[in-house]
Design an enzyme around this catalytic site. Structure first.
Site, PDB file in Angstrom:
ATOM      1  N   ASP A   1       0.896  -1.140   0.000  1.00  0.00           N
ATOM      2  CA  ASP A   1       0.000   0.000   0.000  1.00  0.00           C
ATOM      3  C   ASP A   1       0.941   1.197   0.000  1.00  0.00           C
ATOM      4  O   ASP A   1       1.552   1.506   1.028  1.00  0.00           O
ATOM      5  CB  ASP A   1      -0.893   0.008   1.246  1.00  0.00           C
ATOM      6  CG  ASP A   1      -1.907   1.135   1.176  1.00  0.00           C
ATOM      7  OD1 ASP A   1      -1.496   2.271   0.889  1.00  0.00           O
ATOM      8  OD2 ASP A   1      -3.093   0.881   1.396  1.00  0.00           O
ATOM      9  N   HIS A   2       1.097   1.845  -1.152  1.00  0.00           N
ATOM     10  CA  HIS A   2       2.205   2.808  -1.250  1.00  0.00           C
ATOM     11  C   HIS A   2       2.023   3.996  -0.304  1.00  0.00           C
ATOM     12  O   HIS A   2       2.988   4.681   0.018  1.00  0.00           O
ATOM     13  CB  HIS A   2       2.438   3.254  -2.697  1.00  0.00           C
ATOM     14  CG  HIS A   2       1.466   4.269  -3.203  1.00  0.00           C
ATOM     15  ND1 HIS A   2       0.248   3.935  -3.724  1.00  0.00           N
ATOM     16  CD2 HIS A   2       1.527   5.616  -3.272  1.00  0.00           C
ATOM     17  CE1 HIS A   2      -0.399   5.028  -4.089  1.00  0.00           C
ATOM     18  NE2 HIS A   2       0.362   6.075  -3.828  1.00  0.00           N
TER      19      HIS A   2
ATOM     20  N   HIS B   1      -5.863   2.682   1.120  1.00  0.00           N
ATOM     21  CA  HIS B   1      -5.096   3.837   1.615  1.00  0.00           C
ATOM     22  C   HIS B   1      -5.768   4.516   2.815  1.00  0.00           C
ATOM     23  O   HIS B   1      -5.138   4.747   3.845  1.00  0.00           O
ATOM     24  CB  HIS B   1      -4.907   4.884   0.516  1.00  0.00           C
ATOM     25  CG  HIS B   1      -4.305   4.351  -0.747  1.00  0.00           C
ATOM     26  ND1 HIS B   1      -3.308   3.401  -0.751  1.00  0.00           N
ATOM     27  CD2 HIS B   1      -4.543   4.632  -2.051  1.00  0.00           C
ATOM     28  CE1 HIS B   1      -2.974   3.135  -2.003  1.00  0.00           C
ATOM     29  NE2 HIS B   1      -3.700   3.869  -2.819  1.00  0.00           N
TER      30      HIS B   1
HETATM   31  C1  BG6 Z   1      -3.579   4.610  -6.423  1.00  0.00           C
HETATM   32  C2  BG6 Z   1      -4.929   4.696  -7.096  1.00  0.00           C
HETATM   33  O1  BG6 Z   1      -3.542   3.540  -5.513  1.00  0.00           O
HETATM   34  O2  BG6 Z   1      -3.331   5.821  -5.722  1.00  0.00           O
HETATM   35  C3  BG6 Z   1      -5.007   5.878  -8.021  1.00  0.00           C
HETATM   36  O3  BG6 Z   1      -5.150   3.496  -7.841  1.00  0.00           O
HETATM   37  C4  BG6 Z   1      -4.625   7.144  -7.283  1.00  0.00           C
HETATM   38  O4  BG6 Z   1      -6.299   6.020  -8.587  1.00  0.00           O
HETATM   39  C5  BG6 Z   1      -3.301   6.969  -6.545  1.00  0.00           C
HETATM   40  O5  BG6 Z   1      -4.530   8.196  -8.229  1.00  0.00           O
HETATM   41  C6  BG6 Z   1      -3.015   8.164  -5.662  1.00  0.00           C
HETATM   42  O6  BG6 Z   1      -1.723   8.050  -5.171  1.00  0.00           O
HETATM   43  P1  BG6 Z   1      -0.907   9.351  -4.776  1.00  0.00           P
HETATM   44  O7  BG6 Z   1       0.341   8.822  -4.152  1.00  0.00           O
HETATM   45  O8  BG6 Z   1      -0.675  10.109  -6.046  1.00  0.00           O
HETATM   46  O9  BG6 Z   1      -1.779  10.110  -3.834  1.00  0.00           O
END
Ligand code: BG6
Length: 490
Positions: free
Chosen positions: A171-172, A234
């Site tokens: 989960d980045h 997230h």
């Molecule tokens: C991803 C989603 O997990 O997270 C995308 O699939 C989203 O739809 C993205 O745009 C958002 O990540 P960040 O790091 O740009 O907020």
């Protein structure tokens, strides 16, 4: 430590937009262990040179500070290789095995940046040719499943080949430096923890707002929607980090056990509470950043009449002694007024006001992006004295809002690493703290599932909002009902 890092989905969007740029930054920062090779695996008919050329063009599109110079790219590209594979052909996995066995690296990380419905068959094939030995770790990208049953099916298939310690679910958001700081703020300091409970906190608001639309991912997004794309993973992960009890140590399982307890304490939804406490919306044409933009239904690859939600706001509660009665509001959406993510902790007002005027209660804003920092909103006396008036001997000064701001990018200008860079380095090192365990992930699905099933039965609940706004008015009403407001409205 020698390593081999394999990217399945080597020509896919995620690989060139996130993984390769992150790997390049890790290399540039000198953080990659020495003696590493990276292998991109895909169906396209390429060789090392043509893949490197393709990658060079893509990395050149990055922001100038992140773009490699010619010399840097030449040295970085020497680590990158390409293998053509058809993922349904067992003989192709044996060619991968031969490539890896060529030198028996200390660590092999196999990153599945493919569609998740392929995970079970890829894992089975990897297992069949012995690529699940104890030097191998598999990294699984989200979305892991579409609902609880599909997540369980994927997890069972993965577990039949890899142990829990070998299967790293990404989960980045957990790799974002600001999220690390959330743990540091709560458990590395004594200041906040005594206040971190129902007696002092009125409500908590988590916003993950994006100004972009669905871009070229209309078909994927339409099958997914905001609840599965952002809330199930997230937003809930952030909620667990805010609400968890202090873990007994910084070990991965000590932390993940506490996060799981929070997920299990979330008050379950039913059809009545979904209708009352969850708002879903879809953007229509509007203006973002001064530019006119299309509505969701006009985006490429979105089917006509789609009922997919691009916005969700919800109210939930964590049912335990610490949090009973404190509303947690989560919201996310595409094509909102601004791109920002933050967590706002709204404290209760002082129990007995002695100063005149309206009192803003204290508020802690944990800024995740674009800035990464903390803002503590307090009330202070300016120190100016009102002109003397006969008969007014009491303290009459009205307090003014002030904030203490902490900007982590300024405080630590050199040492910050991006989310994917951090996750890749952790995967190579076998640090599991920031990866999601299968039971956490399944519990998160279990919790969102009544929302999904209620929506399926009620197609009329979707509200529209204008691109460039903060979502449907019902999202404001959801919070206003409890006497609160979203940050931009307060
Ligand atoms: C991803 C989603 O997990 O997270 C995308 O699939 C989203 O739809 C993205 O745009 C958002 O990540 P960040 O790091 O740009 O907020």
């Amino acid at each position: 430590m020698s390593f081999d890092l394999v990217f399945f989905g080597g020509t896919g969007d995620l690989t060139w937009r996130k993984l390769m740029p992150a790997l390049f930054q890790a290399w540039r920062h000198g953080k990659l262990p020495p003696d590493g090779r990276t292998l991109a695996v895909a169906r396209d008919d390429r060789d090392d040179d043509s893949y490197r050329q393709w990658l060079r063009e893509r990395l050149q599109a990055a922001d100038s500070a992140k773009r490699p110079t010619e010399d840097e790219f030449a040295r970085f590209a020497a680590l990158i290789h390409y293998l053509r594979m058809d993922l349904s052909v067992p003989a192709d996995y044996r060619r991968l095995q031969a490539w890896l066995d060529g030198r028996r690296a200390d660590t092999v990380v196999i990153y599945l940046a493919t569609s998740p419905h392929l995970f079970p068959s890829i894992c089975q094939q990897l297992g069949a040719c012995g690529l699940n030995h104890d030097r191998v770790r598999g990294v699984l990208e989200k979305p892991l499943g579409h609902d609880l049953a599909s997540a369980q099916w994927i997890n069972q298939a993965v577990r039949s080949v890899f142990s829990e310690q070998q299967a790293l679910r990404i989960d980045h958001y957990l790799g974002k430096p600001s999220v690390q700081n959330l743990m540091a703020m709560r458990f590395g300091n004594v200041l906040f923890e005594p206040l971190w409970r129902r007696e002092s906190i009125a409500n908590i608001q988590i916003t993950l707002a994006e100004s972009l639309g669905v871009g070229t991912r209309g078909d994927f997004y339409d099958r997914t929607g905001a609840l599965r794309d952002m809330i199930q993973n997230h937003a809930l992960q952030l909620l667990t980090m805010i609400a968890m009890e202090p873990p007994s140590s910084a070990d991965a399982d000590a932390i993940r056990d506490e996060k799981l307890k929070v997920l299990r304490s979330l008050k379950p939804f039913d059809a009545v509470t979904v209708a009352r406490d969850v708002v879903r919306g879809q953007y229509k044409a509007g203006t973002v950043g001064g530019q006119p933009v299309k509505g969701y239904l006009e985006e490429d690859k979105v089917p006509p009449g789609s009922l997919t939600e691009t916005f969700v706001a919800l109210r939930c509660e964590v049912q335990n002694w610490r949090w009973a009665g404190v509303p947690f509001y989560l919201r996310t959406g595409k094509r909102l007024a601004d791109r920002h993510a933050d967590i706002v902790v709204n404290f209760k007002p002082t129990p007995h006001p002695i100063f005149p005027g309206a009192h803003n209660a204290n508020k802690l804003v944990i800024k995740l992006q674009p800035e990464d920092g903390l803002e503590l909103h307090l009330l202070a006396a300016k120190g100016s004295v009102a002109s003397a008036s006969v008969g007014s001997a009491t303290m009459q000064e009205t307090l003014s809002p002030v904030s203490l701001d902490l900007d982590f990018d300024k405080a630590f200008p050199t040492d910050r690493v991006g989310a994917y860079e951090r996750m890749l380095l952790d995967a190579l090192a076998g640090r599991l703290n920031l990866f999601v365990r299968s039971d956490e992930q399944e519990q998160a699905w279990r919790w969102v599932e009544p929302v999904l099933t209620t929506w399926e039965r009620d197609p009329n609940g979707l509200r529209s909002y204008t691109a460039g706004s903060w979502g449907p008015p019902a999202a404001s009403a959801l919070v206003a009902r409890d006497g609160f407001a979203w940050p931009e409205e307060s």
